[in-house]
Design an enzyme around this catalytic site. Structure first.
Site, PDB file in Angstrom:
ATOM      1  N   GLY A  21     -67.050  33.427  -0.283  1.00 58.96           N
ATOM      2  CA  GLY A  21     -66.087  34.528  -0.301  1.00 58.96           C
ATOM      3  C   GLY A  21     -66.437  35.614   0.698  1.00 58.96           C
ATOM      4  O   GLY A  21     -65.561  36.155   1.383  1.00 58.96           O
ATOM      5  N   CYS A  22     -67.709  35.940   0.785  1.00 65.28           N
ATOM      6  CA  CYS A  22     -68.140  37.015   1.693  1.00 65.28           C
ATOM      7  C   CYS A  22     -67.982  36.607   3.157  1.00 65.28           C
ATOM      8  O   CYS A  22     -67.644  37.432   4.000  1.00 65.28           O
ATOM      9  CB  CYS A  22     -69.582  37.412   1.380  1.00 65.28           C
ATOM     10  SG  CYS A  22     -69.757  38.071  -0.299  1.00 65.28           S
ATOM     11  N   THR A  23     -68.208  35.334   3.446  1.00 67.00           N
ATOM     12  CA  THR A  23     -68.006  34.844   4.805  1.00 67.00           C
ATOM     13  C   THR A  23     -66.518  34.877   5.162  1.00 67.00           C
ATOM     14  O   THR A  23     -66.144  35.317   6.250  1.00 67.00           O
ATOM     15  CB  THR A  23     -68.575  33.421   4.956  1.00 67.00           C
ATOM     16  OG1 THR A  23     -69.988  33.473   4.702  1.00 67.00           O
ATOM     17  CG2 THR A  23     -68.333  32.872   6.352  1.00 67.00           C
ATOM     18  N   ALA A  46     -65.612  38.567   5.790  1.00 62.26           N
ATOM     19  CA  ALA A  46     -66.165  39.044   7.061  1.00 62.26           C
ATOM     20  C   ALA A  46     -65.415  38.449   8.248  1.00 62.26           C
ATOM     21  O   ALA A  46     -65.111  39.152   9.218  1.00 62.26           O
ATOM     22  CB  ALA A  46     -67.653  38.717   7.143  1.00 62.26           C
TER      23      ALA A  46
END
Length: 152
Positions: free
Chosen positions: A43-45, A48
Site C-alpha cells: 500500500g505504501c509503495t 508513494a
C-alpha cells in the site's frame, strides 16, 4: 485527527539525506504531508508511486510534498532510490510528529489489536493552516483526490 482551520504543528525531522527539515521553512507555500505506515510495503509503495506519478502536477501548483513514516533515514534512502521518488521523506522513529498529528492509532487486523500509523494526508496552506484532511487515505487515489480538491 487534527481538524481543518487550525495551525499545523511545526516540527523538525531528518530527511532521506540525514538533513533537518522543518515545516516552518515552507511558509509561503502549500504543503502536502502524508503519513504512511512503512516503506516498501504494497500500500505504501502504491501511494508513494502515485505521488511520484503526479509530482509534476504538484510542482506546477507550487506544492511541497512530504511523506512521513517511522522508518529510518536509511530505509527512506533505499525506498527513494528503488522507486525514483522525487519528494521529501522524513523519518519519525520516535513517532513524535506522528503523535502530534494524531495519526498513531489503534488498529485491528484479523481480530488482533495493535498500534500503527493511520494512512492520512494533510494539506497545509501558505500560512501554515490545515485546509484539508484525508483520513484513511486510499493509496491508489490519494494523489488525484488532492489535485481535485486544490482545483476547486
Amino acid at each position: 485527527m487534527l481538524q481543518t482551520g487550525i495551525m499545523a504543528p511545526d516540527f523538525t525531522l531528518l530527511d532521506q539525506n540525514n538533513e533537518k527539515v522543518s515545516l516552518s521553512s515552507f511558509l509561503g507555500k502549500k504543503v502536502i504531508i502524508y503519513f504512511y505506515p512503512k516503506d516498501d510495503t504494497p500500500g505504501c509503495t502504491t501511494q508513494a508511486c502515485t505521488f511520484r506519478d503526479n509530482y509534476d502536477a504538484f510542482k506546477n501548483r507550487d506544492l511541497v510534498v512530504i511523506g512521513i513514516s517511522p522508518d529510518s533515514v536509511l530505509s527512506h534512502q533505499q525506498f527513494i532510490t528503488k522507486y525514483q521518488l522525487p519528494f521529501i521523506l522524513l523519518s519519525d522513529p520516535e513517532r513524535e510528529v506522528i503523535s502530534k498529528y494524531e495519526v498513531w492509532v489503534e488498529k485491528v487486523n484479523f481480530g488482533k489489536k495493535y498500534m500503527g500509523v493511520n494512512r492520512s494526508t494533510y494539506i497545509i496552506d501558505e500560512k501554515g493552516v490545515i485546509i484539508k484532511v484525508f483520513k484513511n487515505a486510499k493509496p491508489d487515489t490519494n494523489a488525484e483526490e488532492i489535485i481535485t480538491f486544490l482545483d476547486k
